[in-house]
Design a protein around this motif. Structure first.
Motif, PDB file in Angstrom:
ATOM      1  N   ASP A 204       0.613  -1.208  -0.022  1.00  0.00           N
ATOM      2  CA  ASP A 204       0.162  -0.061   0.037  1.00  0.00           C
ATOM      3  C   ASP A 204       0.864   1.241   0.103  1.00  0.00           C
ATOM      4  OD1 ASP A 204      -2.538  -1.380   0.085  1.00  0.00           O
ATOM      5  OD2 ASP A 204      -1.932  -1.709   2.145  1.00  0.00           O
ATOM      6  N   GLY A 205       2.173   0.878  -0.105  1.00  0.00           N
ATOM      7  CA  GLY A 205       2.957   2.219  -0.317  1.00  0.00           C
ATOM      8  C   GLY A 205       3.280   2.938  -1.409  1.00  0.00           C
ATOM      9  N   THR A 206       4.207   3.992  -1.333  1.00  0.00           N
ATOM     10  CA  THR A 206       4.463   4.663  -2.502  1.00  0.00           C
ATOM     11  C   THR A 206       5.780   4.654  -3.077  1.00  0.00           C
ATOM     12  OG1 THR A 206       2.928   6.336  -1.621  1.00  0.00           O
ATOM     13  CG2 THR A 206       4.490   7.220  -3.322  1.00  0.00           C
ATOM     14  N   LEU A 207       5.813   4.559  -4.302  1.00  0.00           N
ATOM     15  CA  LEU A 207       7.310   4.564  -4.997  1.00  0.00           C
ATOM     16  C   LEU A 207       7.407   5.760  -5.635  1.00  0.00           C
ATOM     17  CD1 LEU A 207       9.492   2.886  -6.610  1.00  0.00           C
ATOM     18  CD2 LEU A 207       8.187   2.822  -8.494  1.00  0.00           C
ATOM     19  N   CYS A 208       8.513   6.452  -5.200  1.00  0.00           N
ATOM     20  CA  CYS A 208       8.995   7.548  -6.062  1.00  0.00           C
ATOM     21  C   CYS A 208      10.053   7.136  -6.851  1.00  0.00           C
ATOM     22  CB  CYS A 208       9.610   8.678  -5.143  1.00  0.00           C
ATOM     23  SG  CYS A 208       8.557   9.689  -4.045  1.00  0.00           S
ATOM     24  N   LEU A 209       9.723   7.764  -8.372  1.00  0.00           N
ATOM     25  CA  LEU A 209      10.654   7.436  -9.500  1.00  0.00           C
ATOM     26  C   LEU A 209      11.062   8.783 -10.082  1.00  0.00           C
ATOM     27  CD1 LEU A 209      10.600   4.674 -12.143  1.00  0.00           C
ATOM     28  CD2 LEU A 209      11.411   6.923 -12.629  1.00  0.00           C
ATOM     29  N   VAL A 210      12.297   9.136  -9.641  1.00  0.00           N
ATOM     30  CA  VAL A 210      13.061  10.179 -10.292  1.00  0.00           C
ATOM     31  C   VAL A 210      13.533  10.056 -12.006  1.00  0.00           C
ATOM     32  CG1 VAL A 210      14.859  11.934 -10.004  1.00  0.00           C
ATOM     33  CG2 VAL A 210      13.938  10.991  -8.030  1.00  0.00           C
ATOM     34  N   ALA A 211      12.788  10.655 -12.804  1.00  0.00           N
ATOM     35  CA  ALA A 211      13.066  10.174 -14.334  1.00  0.00           C
ATOM     36  C   ALA A 211      14.320  10.563 -14.860  1.00  0.00           C
ATOM     37  CB  ALA A 211      11.838  10.703 -14.984  1.00  0.00           C
ATOM     38  N   ASP A 212      14.772  10.168 -15.693  1.00  0.00           N
ATOM     39  CA  ASP A 212      15.912  10.771 -16.646  1.00  0.00           C
ATOM     40  C   ASP A 212      15.412  11.351 -17.931  1.00  0.00           C
ATOM     41  OD1 ASP A 212      18.845  11.125 -16.957  1.00  0.00           O
ATOM     42  OD2 ASP A 212      18.816   9.457 -17.937  1.00  0.00           O
ATOM     43  N   THR A 317      12.662   4.957  -3.315  1.00  0.00           N
ATOM     44  CA  THR A 317      12.692   6.026  -4.364  1.00  0.00           C
ATOM     45  C   THR A 317      13.809   5.391  -5.247  1.00  0.00           C
ATOM     46  OG1 THR A 317      12.548   7.990  -2.920  1.00  0.00           O
ATOM     47  CG2 THR A 317      13.784   8.304  -4.826  1.00  0.00           C
ATOM     48  N   ILE A 318      13.339   5.606  -6.433  1.00  0.00           N
ATOM     49  CA  ILE A 318      14.216   4.890  -7.641  1.00  0.00           C
ATOM     50  C   ILE A 318      14.854   6.179  -8.493  1.00  0.00           C
ATOM     51  CG2 ILE A 318      14.500   3.440  -9.662  1.00  0.00           C
ATOM     52  CD1 ILE A 318      12.391   1.470  -8.682  1.00  0.00           C
ATOM     53  N   VAL A 319      15.940   6.410  -8.549  1.00  0.00           N
ATOM     54  CA  VAL A 319      16.780   7.437  -9.255  1.00  0.00           C
ATOM     55  C   VAL A 319      17.093   6.890 -10.327  1.00  0.00           C
ATOM     56  CG1 VAL A 319      18.592   9.077  -8.828  1.00  0.00           C
ATOM     57  CG2 VAL A 319      17.322   8.234  -6.832  1.00  0.00           C
ATOM     58  N   LYS A 320      16.805   7.532 -11.451  1.00  0.00           N
ATOM     59  CA  LYS A 320      17.270   6.836 -12.851  1.00  0.00           C
ATOM     60  C   LYS A 320      18.410   7.593 -13.630  1.00  0.00           C
ATOM     61  CE  LYS A 320      16.383   4.383 -15.502  1.00  0.00           C
ATOM     62  NZ  LYS A 320      15.362   4.976 -16.686  1.00  0.00           N
ATOM     63  N   GLY A 321      19.081   7.038 -14.112  1.00  0.00           N
ATOM     64  CA  GLY A 321      19.971   7.559 -15.068  1.00  0.00           C
ATOM     65  C   GLY A 321      21.316   8.287 -14.484  1.00  0.00           C
ATOM     66  N   ASP A 322      22.242   8.696 -15.442  1.00  0.00           N
ATOM     67  CA  ASP A 322      23.460   9.366 -15.246  1.00  0.00           C
ATOM     68  C   ASP A 322      23.269  10.352 -14.357  1.00  0.00           C
ATOM     69  OD1 ASP A 322      26.240   8.424 -15.923  1.00  0.00           O
ATOM     70  OD2 ASP A 322      26.500  10.431 -16.069  1.00  0.00           O
ATOM     71  N   LEU A 323      22.862  11.650 -14.895  1.00  0.00           N
ATOM     72  CA  LEU A 323      22.767  12.670 -14.081  1.00  0.00           C
ATOM     73  C   LEU A 323      22.316  12.518 -12.733  1.00  0.00           C
ATOM     74  CD1 LEU A 323      23.159  15.996 -13.970  1.00  0.00           C
ATOM     75  CD2 LEU A 323      20.811  16.145 -15.084  1.00  0.00           C
ATOM     76  N   ASN A 324      21.212  12.030 -12.629  1.00  0.00           N
ATOM     77  CA  ASN A 324      20.715  11.929 -11.243  1.00  0.00           C
ATOM     78  C   ASN A 324      21.713  10.999 -10.395  1.00  0.00           C
ATOM     79  OD1 ASN A 324      18.229  13.268 -11.648  1.00  0.00           O
ATOM     80  ND2 ASN A 324      17.283  11.662 -12.741  1.00  0.00           N
ATOM     81  N   GLY A 349      15.363   7.812   2.893  1.00  0.00           N
ATOM     82  CA  GLY A 349      14.633   6.802   2.845  1.00  0.00           C
ATOM     83  C   GLY A 349      15.480   5.750   1.922  1.00  0.00           C
ATOM     84  N   PRO A 350      14.731   4.652   1.734  1.00  0.00           N
ATOM     85  CA  PRO A 350      15.444   3.767   0.893  1.00  0.00           C
ATOM     86  C   PRO A 350      15.549   4.147  -0.452  1.00  0.00           C
ATOM     87  CG  PRO A 350      13.900   2.363   2.330  1.00  0.00           C
ATOM     88  CD  PRO A 350      13.479   3.970   2.600  1.00  0.00           C
ATOM     89  N   VAL A 351      16.763   3.883  -1.134  1.00  0.00           N
ATOM     90  CA  VAL A 351      16.805   4.480  -2.374  1.00  0.00           C
ATOM     91  C   VAL A 351      17.531   3.440  -3.258  1.00  0.00           C
ATOM     92  CG1 VAL A 351      19.179   5.665  -1.854  1.00  0.00           C
ATOM     93  CG2 VAL A 351      17.823   6.334  -3.624  1.00  0.00           C
ATOM     94  N   ILE A 390      22.646  -1.453 -10.928  1.00  0.00           N
ATOM     95  CA  ILE A 390      21.438  -1.478  -9.935  1.00  0.00           C
ATOM     96  C   ILE A 390      22.125  -1.395  -8.646  1.00  0.00           C
ATOM     97  CG2 ILE A 390      19.411  -2.480  -9.275  1.00  0.00           C
ATOM     98  CD1 ILE A 390      19.306  -3.886 -11.854  1.00  0.00           C
ATOM     99  N   GLN A 391      22.003  -0.164  -7.916  1.00  0.00           N
ATOM    100  CA  GLN A 391      22.627  -0.261  -6.291  1.00  0.00           C
ATOM    101  C   GLN A 391      21.373   0.136  -5.354  1.00  0.00           C
ATOM    102  OE1 GLN A 391      25.815   2.609  -7.292  1.00  0.00           O
ATOM    103  NE2 GLN A 391      27.218   0.818  -7.122  1.00  0.00           N
ATOM    104  N   VAL A 392      21.399  -0.446  -4.401  1.00  0.00           N
ATOM    105  CA  VAL A 392      20.203   0.032  -3.395  1.00  0.00           C
ATOM    106  C   VAL A 392      21.142   0.381  -2.097  1.00  0.00           C
ATOM    107  CG1 VAL A 392      18.375  -1.239  -2.183  1.00  0.00           C
ATOM    108  CG2 VAL A 392      18.645  -1.697  -4.592  1.00  0.00           C
ATOM    109  N   ARG A 393      20.466   1.181  -1.356  1.00  0.00           N
ATOM    110  CA  ARG A 393      20.686   1.353  -0.109  1.00  0.00           C
ATOM    111  C   ARG A 393      19.318   1.294   0.734  1.00  0.00           C
ATOM    112  NH1 ARG A 393      20.319   6.567   2.461  1.00  0.00           N
ATOM    113  NH2 ARG A 393      18.785   5.535   3.378  1.00  0.00           N
ATOM    114  N   ASP A 394      19.121   0.334   1.458  1.00  0.00           N
ATOM    115  CA  ASP A 394      17.901   0.189   1.883  1.00  0.00           C
ATOM    116  C   ASP A 394      17.583   0.467   3.634  1.00  0.00           C
ATOM    117  OD1 ASP A 394      19.535  -2.061   3.072  1.00  0.00           O
ATOM    118  OD2 ASP A 394      18.347  -3.526   1.966  1.00  0.00           O
ATOM    119  N   ALA A 395      18.665   0.508   4.298  1.00  0.00           N
ATOM    120  CA  ALA A 395      18.761   1.075   5.788  1.00  0.00           C
ATOM    121  C   ALA A 395      18.281   2.397   5.827  1.00  0.00           C
ATOM    122  CB  ALA A 395      20.144   0.794   6.257  1.00  0.00           C
ATOM    123  N   ARG A 396      17.270   2.713   6.707  1.00  0.00           N
ATOM    124  CA  ARG A 396      16.975   4.064   7.009  1.00  0.00           C
ATOM    125  C   ARG A 396      18.182   4.734   8.117  1.00  0.00           C
ATOM    126  NH1 ARG A 396      11.984   5.922   5.411  1.00  0.00           N
ATOM    127  NH2 ARG A 396      10.578   4.301   4.457  1.00  0.00           N
TER     128      ARG A 396
END
Length: 396
Positions: A204-212, A317-324, A349-351, A390-396
């Motif tokens: 029921d949560g929210t995904l933030c996707l920072v587009a490239d 939060t998924i951060v897409k692309g090289d600049l981001n 938050g998790p990213v 694909i890199q993830v940091r999941d600890a708050r």
């Protein structure tokens, strides 16, 4: 919060370096392409000539007093950098400043008849309307008949590789982990990404996707969002786009609309995806954001409080692309083995970073991986666009 490591900020003043080539060669080429893409009037041609001279040989100048975003830019460092060479300030800052000045030169901010005209739109539309896009959308018809886990992994890789999405659509869940199937994947935390979305709460949560980028790179981002909504892994998605044209191909709200129309007009599974996304926007399961900081010449470590609060409330939060990616980890000369978790320890938050490598900045690689890449390709692997992570940091 862990201590955040540091490294020298990247500048463009070293001849032969990748940042120097962007400022000295890529930016003049972009001015030429934009000039030829539109029947601009004499005022625009004069302004483009002035920008060409200024960005290659001049110094940073203040914005006009009536510029709508003057206060933003002054808070982002314009006062401190005025009068300095473009090559002697942080590369991230001077790159962003170039695109702001380019929009000013073509009359984007108005007033006048060219106000609001995206100077990069012809390039974005050509890619979106290409035969390659037709082939990639047709591949969705086959993908929809495959197991859910295979669809998810294929769409994740489609989003990762952007305009090489045809590879992603054809990867199986097993093949995506196989070195022969994805030889350019230098870091793969996809299992950790899925684990964040597969726990009971995030459904029921929210995904933030920072587009490239727009075009063929935005389409697979939208397809991934649609799949996550349809599968119940998330209840809502927020897609962060740019408030105005930026870095040639970065996605704006208009580009999202173009991509959705491309999907709905394609027929088959692509059209079904497009209709579901269209409906998701109408009932707020998908929302768009165009925060001013999305075009800031600063790392995300300096994000304002309202943006920090939004990312803090997200399941991921998924951060897409090289600049981001550069903005996420800091545009610095990191040792490639620097911990990704440490340099993103400030993030609220998790990213997750999905990124095709197109610049020097890199963190989070194993020493053996780095040694093998350098032995095989010297330093070209950092900027060629043939490797991804694909890199993830999941600890708050």
């Amino acid at each position: 919060m862990p201590d955040i490591p540091s490294a020298p900020v990247l500048l463009g003043n070293q001849p032969g370096s990748f940042p120097h080539s962007v400022l000295a060669e890529r930016h003049p080429a972009i001015i030429k392409q934009v000039r030829e893409a539109f029947p601009y009037e004499p005022a625009q041609h004069r302004a483009l000539d002035e920008l060409l001279a200024n960005c290659t040989e001049g110094t940073i100048e203040p914005l006009p007093a009536d510029a709508p975003d003057r206060d933003h830019w002054e808070s982002w460092g314009l006062r401190a950098y005025t009068g300095r060479s473009w090559f002697d300030v942080p590369w991230l800052w001077s790159e962003s400043w170039f695109y702001r000045r380019l929009l000013q030169a073509v009359g984007y901010f108005g007033p006048g008849p060219w106000q609001g005209i995206d100077p990069f739109r012809p390039f974005k539309r050509a890619e979106l309307d290409s035969a390659e896009t037709d082939e990639e959308l047709a591949a969705l018809d086959d993908l929809t008949g495959r197991p859910a886990a295979e669809q998810a992994q294929a769409l994740l890789h489609g989003s990762l590789w952007g305009n090489r999405a045809d590879l992603g659509f054809r990867l199986s869940a097993e093949g995506a982990r196989d070195a022969d199937a994805a030889p350019g994947l230098v870091a793969d935390d996809s299992d950790r990404l899925w684990s964040l979305l597969d726990t009971p709460g995030p459904r029921d949560g929210t995904l933030c996707l920072v587009a490239d980028n727009a075009g063929r790179e935005l389409v697979p981002d939208l397809l991934l969002i649609a799949h996550l909504l349809d599968s119940g892994r998330i209840g809502r998605a927020v897609l962060h786009v740019k408030p105005y044209p930026y870095y040639v191909s970065d996605a704006t709200t208009a580009d999202v609309v173009d991509a959705l129309r491309r999907l709905t007009g394609a027929g088959g599974a692509a059209a079904a995806y497009g209709r579901r996304l269209w409906s998701a926007l109408a009932d707020d399961r998908l929302a768009l954001r165009a925060h001013p900081f999305s075009c800031a010449p600063l790392p995300y470590q300096e994000m304002p409080g309202d943006l920090r609060a939004e990312f803090a409330s997200a399941t991921l939060t998924i951060v897409k692309g090289d600049l981001n990616y550069r903005r996420l980890v800091g545009d610095r000369r990191w040792a490639p083995t620097t911990s990704f978790a440490d340099v993103t320890g400030y993030f609220p938050g998790p990213v997750a970073a999905l990124r095709t490598l197109k610049s020097d900045v890199i963190t989070g690689l194993g020493a053996d991986t780095v040694a093998a890449l350098v032995a095989a390709e010297d330093h070209r692997w950092r900027t060629s666009g043939t490797h991804a992570l694909i890199q993830v940091r999941d600890a708050r």
